[in-house]
Design an enzyme around this catalytic site. Structure first.
Site, mmCIF file in Angstrom:
data_model
loop_
_atom_site.group_PDB
_atom_site.id
_atom_site.type_symbol
_atom_site.label_atom_id
_atom_site.label_comp_id
_atom_site.label_asym_id
_atom_site.label_seq_id
_atom_site.Cartn_x
_atom_site.Cartn_y
_atom_site.Cartn_z
ATOM 1 N N THR A 139 0.863 -1.191 0.000
ATOM 2 C CA THR A 139 0.000 0.000 0.000
ATOM 3 C C THR A 139 0.895 1.235 0.000
ATOM 4 O O THR A 139 1.681 1.425 0.936
ATOM 5 C CB THR A 139 -0.901 -0.008 1.240
ATOM 6 N N CYS A 281 -2.893 -1.693 9.116
ATOM 7 C CA CYS A 281 -3.350 -1.057 7.862
ATOM 8 C C CYS A 281 -4.211 0.177 8.084
ATOM 9 O O CYS A 281 -3.794 1.289 7.757
ATOM 10 C CB CYS A 281 -4.100 -2.072 7.014
HETATM 11 C C1 UDX Z 1 -7.975 -4.226 6.676
HETATM 12 C C2 UDX Z 1 -8.899 -4.292 5.447
HETATM 13 O O1 UDX Z 1 -10.148 -4.865 5.840
HETATM 14 C C3 UDX Z 1 -8.260 -5.137 4.350
HETATM 15 O O2 UDX Z 1 -9.076 -5.122 3.193
HETATM 16 C C4 UDX Z 1 -6.896 -4.547 4.032
HETATM 17 O O3 UDX Z 1 -6.240 -5.343 3.054
HETATM 18 C C5 UDX Z 1 -6.033 -4.436 5.267
HETATM 19 O O4 UDX Z 1 -6.721 -3.692 6.286
HETATM 20 P P1 UDX Z 1 -7.358 -5.911 8.662
HETATM 21 O O5 UDX Z 1 -6.413 -4.846 9.140
HETATM 22 O O6 UDX Z 1 -6.910 -7.316 8.608
HETATM 23 O O7 UDX Z 1 -7.844 -5.557 7.168
HETATM 24 O O8 UDX Z 1 -8.620 -5.846 9.626
HETATM 25 P P2 UDX Z 1 -10.192 -5.562 9.521
HETATM 26 O O9 UDX Z 1 -10.940 -6.831 9.580
HETATM 27 O O10 UDX Z 1 -10.479 -4.656 8.408
HETATM 28 O O11 UDX Z 1 -10.419 -4.802 10.901
HETATM 29 C C6 UDX Z 1 -9.737 -3.574 11.178
HETATM 30 C C7 UDX Z 1 -10.074 -3.063 12.559
HETATM 31 O O12 UDX Z 1 -11.394 -2.557 12.577
HETATM 32 C C8 UDX Z 1 -10.005 -4.084 13.687
HETATM 33 O O13 UDX Z 1 -9.322 -3.484 14.782
HETATM 34 C C9 UDX Z 1 -11.450 -4.364 14.023
HETATM 35 O O14 UDX Z 1 -11.599 -4.725 15.372
HETATM 36 C C10 UDX Z 1 -12.090 -3.032 13.708
HETATM 37 N N1 UDX Z 1 -13.512 -3.104 13.356
HETATM 38 C C11 UDX Z 1 -13.907 -3.778 12.233
HETATM 39 C C12 UDX Z 1 -14.448 -2.444 14.145
HETATM 40 O O15 UDX Z 1 -14.107 -1.815 15.143
HETATM 41 N N2 UDX Z 1 -15.770 -2.491 13.789
HETATM 42 C C13 UDX Z 1 -16.196 -3.141 12.682
HETATM 43 O O16 UDX Z 1 -17.402 -3.133 12.413
HETATM 44 C C14 UDX Z 1 -15.235 -3.812 11.878
#
Ligand code: UDX
Length: 474
Positions: A139, A281
């Protein structure tokens, strides 16, 4: 192949079953290398970290990711996957090179640190002597791929025979295998028809499986990734902003989110209120995007991302407030059981983990904080040695004055309030992830608090009574 042998107008040939290299075998790269070998390609994974390479070559995934160890074993057994540290070998052997190195936040600003990306592209290119495609998956700020094209073509003895493309990756930790083998879409940022055809050959199994494909320019491909992550972060902060409003009014953000989610235009995904987002990310990507937009003179267009970040950070301090409130106003000497350390369940990743941020703040205010995470304890202990750690749920809650749930592992969701009651000192719980059954806990004598939900459900009735009074008197 020498271009001089090709008649004018003949499309440049591509390698139909290209040999793939993957430069950088961290989370993204290791998963990509393993999955591409599973799909039938010969793959060489390369990293400067010899210990990481040795682990992968021995069949050990150096991080927690469900299903990946089994896939690594399968790929190694197939004979199609190998690992090494030699960039020259990668350059000479590979037809399509994927660069998957990290772009962390810079130490002294919100910008992305591109040191590793630049090193990887330059080092690889310096050994490439014939036509080849280098594909960035990291990214990066918009404009990086165009700049790298010049750098790469200057560094390579093959000059403009080396082409650069961008292919952003959208995998989620915890679902990395599924997301890599069956992506929602593929995005190819390319500069020539040859690059598009060569990249298509490298993704043939997914394209044959009818995965939607967007072919575009480099800048759009770079932007797709940061725009997607910004949208997801914004959606989470939106519902968490509503939680703040709920806290001021006695409304319940859980019910609000459920009601909103029934509108299919809004949907339920990424609308889960609570402690907010962390990880390697979302937080750094929105900051780097805002920073890059400012450099480009369009900072105003994404200025809201600063607010998205601000809302997200406030959830952490507000969680500390809730624990302090439950503790009776001071955290000094209060024994807090912190459930979770990873930034989300099914991961041992603690980068920008809201859980550990909260645990540290509680510790800084004098609480005696013990942390338990089913997978991330070791990582957490290395970065936060000042906190205490327990090896099980039963151990962490033993003698606790307040439990605070920070990462919604299934083990915590399923915890029985009666069982916990026999272990804790006081039945007080802050549910930072809206993961517990509030009614059940309350029915069993617990004081239950969650961000954006009334401290006492009766408050809702009281407020509606007040409103009725106001309405009646109007
Ligand atoms: C993210 C993107 O989803 C993915 O497409 C990209 O390639 C990398 O970044 P990731 O970091 O693995 O992926 O986690 P993700 O499942 O997106 O969750 C990110 C954060 O958001 C977590 O801390 C999660 O707890 C939080 N979250 C997620 C919430 O607080 N509420 C939600 O409804 C969803």
């Amino acid at each position: 192949m020498n271009d001089s042998t090709i008649a004018p107008g003949t499309p440049l040939p591509i390698v139909e079953h290209p040999r793939l290299t993957v430069i950088g075998t961290g989370y993204l790269g290791a998963t990509h290398a393993i999955c591409m070998a599973i799909l039938g390609f010969d793959v060489l994974g390369v990293d400067v970290d010899a210990a990481k390479i040795a682990a992968l070559a021995a069949g050990k995934v150096p991080f927690f990711e469900p299903g990946l160890p089994e896939k690594l074993r399968e790929a190694l057994d197939s004979g199609r996957l190998r690992f090494g540290t030699d960039f020259r070998e990668a350059a000479e052997w590979g037809d399509v090179h994927f660069v998957c190195v990290g772009t962390p936040q810079s130490k002294d600003s919100d910008a992305a640190d591109l040191t590793y990306v630049e090193l990887a592209f330059t080092e690889l290119a310096s050994h490439i002597t014939g036509r080849a495609l280098i594909v960035g998956k990291s990214t990066v700020p918009i404009g990086t791929a165009a700049r790298l094209t010049t750098i790469v073509q200057t560094a390579s003895p093959a000059g403009t025979e080396v082409e650069l493309a961008w292919n952003p990756e959208f995998l989620r930790e915890g679902y990395a295998v599924q997301d890599t083998l069956h992506p929602d879409r593929l995005v190819f940022g390319v500069q020539s028809e040859w690059a598009e055809r060569q990249l298509s050959a490298a993704f043939r199994p997914m394209l044959d499986a009818k995965t939607p494909l967007i072919v575009t320019d480099l800048a759009t491909a770079e932007l797709v990734k940061v725009a997607a992550n910004s949208f997801l972060a914004t959606k989470i902060s939106y519902i968490n902003a509503m939680a703040e409003v709920c806290e001021a009014t006695g409304a319940d953000v859980n019910l609000l989110a459920s009601a909103l989610a029934y509108d299919s235009r809004i949907g339920s995904r990424f609308l889960k209120p609570g402690l907010g987002f962390g990880g390697g990310c979302l937080p750094k990507d929105i900051r780097a995007f805002a920073h890059r937009a400012e450099e480009l003179g369009v900072g105003q267009a994404v200025a809201f991302l600063r607010e998205v970040d601000g809302i997200n950070r406030r959830r952490r301090t507000r969680t500390v407030d809730l624990v302090r409130e439950l503790a009776g106003g001071s955290l000094t000497g209060i024994r807090v059981a912190a459930l979770g350390a990873a930034f989300k369940p099914n991961s041992d990743d603690i980068r920008d983990a809201p859980a550990l941020d909260v645990a540290s703040m509680l510790h800084a205010e004098g609480a005696i904080v013990t942390v338990y995470d089913p997978e991330a304890n070791d990582n957490a202990r290395r970065s936060f040695p000042e906190l205490r750690y327990a090896d099980s749920l039963a151990e962490v809650v033993l003698g606790a004055d307040v439990i605070v749930l920070l990462t919604e592992w299934q083990e915590f969701r399923e915890a029985d309030p009666d069982d916990l009651s026999t272990l804790v000192n006081q039945r007080k719980v802050v549910d930072g992830r809206h993961a517990l059954d509030a009614d059940d806990f309350r029915a069993k004598g617990w004081e239950y608090r969650a961000l954006g939900r009334p401290a006492d459900p009766r408050t809702v009735e009281l407020i509606s009574d007040v409103r009725d009074d106001v309405l009646l008197s109007a």
